[in-house]
Design an enzyme around this catalytic site. Structure first.
Site, PDB file in Angstrom:
ATOM      1  N   ASP A  77      48.414  -2.878 -19.709  1.00  0.00           N
ATOM      2  CA  ASP A  77      47.887  -2.057 -18.624  1.00  0.00           C
ATOM      3  C   ASP A  77      49.037  -1.293 -17.972  1.00  0.00           C
ATOM      4  O   ASP A  77      50.054  -1.891 -17.580  1.00  0.00           O
ATOM      5  CB  ASP A  77      47.205  -2.979 -17.604  1.00  0.00           C
ATOM      6  N   ALA A  78      48.880   0.008 -17.830  1.00  0.00           N
ATOM      7  CA  ALA A  78      49.917   0.832 -17.217  1.00  0.00           C
ATOM      8  C   ALA A  78      50.179   0.456 -15.766  1.00  0.00           C
ATOM      9  O   ALA A  78      51.250   0.765 -15.226  1.00  0.00           O
ATOM     10  CB  ALA A  78      49.529   2.304 -17.297  1.00  0.00           C
ATOM     11  N   GLU A  95      50.729  12.927 -21.128  1.00  0.00           N
ATOM     12  CA  GLU A  95      49.279  13.123 -20.985  1.00  0.00           C
ATOM     13  C   GLU A  95      48.587  11.794 -20.663  1.00  0.00           C
ATOM     14  O   GLU A  95      47.585  11.431 -21.296  1.00  0.00           O
ATOM     15  CB  GLU A  95      48.698  13.749 -22.258  1.00  0.00           C
ATOM     16  N   HIS A  99      44.581  10.402 -16.491  1.00  0.00           N
ATOM     17  CA  HIS A  99      43.514   9.464 -16.828  1.00  0.00           C
ATOM     18  C   HIS A  99      43.448   8.272 -15.869  1.00  0.00           C
ATOM     19  O   HIS A  99      42.487   7.503 -15.927  1.00  0.00           O
ATOM     20  CB  HIS A  99      43.731   8.903 -18.241  1.00  0.00           C
TER      21      HIS A  99
END
Length: 241
Positions: A77-78, A95, A99
């Site tokens: 998980d970022a 990119e 999100h």
């Protein structure tokens, strides 16, 4: 198709540890590996990472990776990166931020895992081309996992500066690609067999493969105005942490 400028703005030295956060299909991770990095390709999509890992293996067999390089894939998980503080020499987030609803937390995680003095390249869709896509197609930005915001460069840089990064510069990229997405949004995102979509896609493939001078010059002229992506380069100050 690379968005980050590895030639001048974001050079890679053999043996540097580099995180490609939200690597997707691996386009930047593969280039990092070719340039000798100890690359970690990170994403939440475990299935896509299997393909990335297979490509890493094929590159190693073909001798594409220099001595001193390595490659791994990590699922996670970022918002909670599974790495220690000050782990990486460089980080790419290409990119990805558009999100993530809690983008500031993701930026804090990038700052945390980067070594003091280390560099980051963050890319997001440029405001004008992205705004046109949103106007042409609701599906473009409402699909699950789609884009949740449109950044201006000023907003992106302000958020990153608030985290503690120093802004080093920026550029725009992929000016020829904006029109392709406008066409897709206008005719329907799933209409890949539409004559206009197919014709423009063939032009882009030809450009990527052949890189003729005419289209290189055209893209350089278009990038500042309608480049599909904006890339911001940053440094974590050496006194940070």
């Amino acid at each position: 198709m690379l968005t980050v400028d590895f030639q001048q703005r974001f050079p890679i030295s053999v043996g540097e540890r580099v995180l490609d956060m939200g690597c997707g299909g691996g386009r930047h991770a593969f280039e990092l590996y070719r340039r000798g990095a100890r690359v970690t390709a990170f994403d939440m999509d475990a299935e896509e990472l299997k393909t990335v890992q297979s490509m890493f293996g094929a590159m190693e067999l073909e001798g594409e990776a220099p001595e001193g390089s390595s490659a791994e894939t990590v699922v996670g998980d970022a918002l909670d990166l599974p790495f220690e503080d000050d782990t990486f020499d460089k980080v790419i987030a290409a990119e990805v931020m558009e999100h993530i609803p809690n983008d500031m937390q993701a930026m804090k995680e990038l700052f945390r895992v980067l070594k003091p003095g280390g560099q980051v390249a963050v890319t997001v869709p440029s405001w004008l081309p992205e705004r046109i896509c949103w106007l042409l197609s609701e599906a473009y930005h409402t699909a699950p996992g789609g884009h949740v915001r449109i950044y201006t460069r000023a907003e992106l840089e302000a958020k990153l500066k608030a985290i503690g990064f120093r802004i080093d510069g920026h550029h725009h990229a992929h000016g020829l690609h904006s029109a392709y997405w406008w066409i897709k949004c206008a005719v329907g995102l799933e209409e890949n067999d539409h004559p206009l979509v197919k014709a423009y896609h063939q032009i882009l493939v030809w450009d990527i493969m052949k890189r003729p001078l005419a289209t290189r010059l055209a893209e350089q002229l278009l990038n500042p105005f309608v480049g599909k992506s904006v890339v911001v380069y940053l440094t974590k100050p050496s006194y940070a942490g």
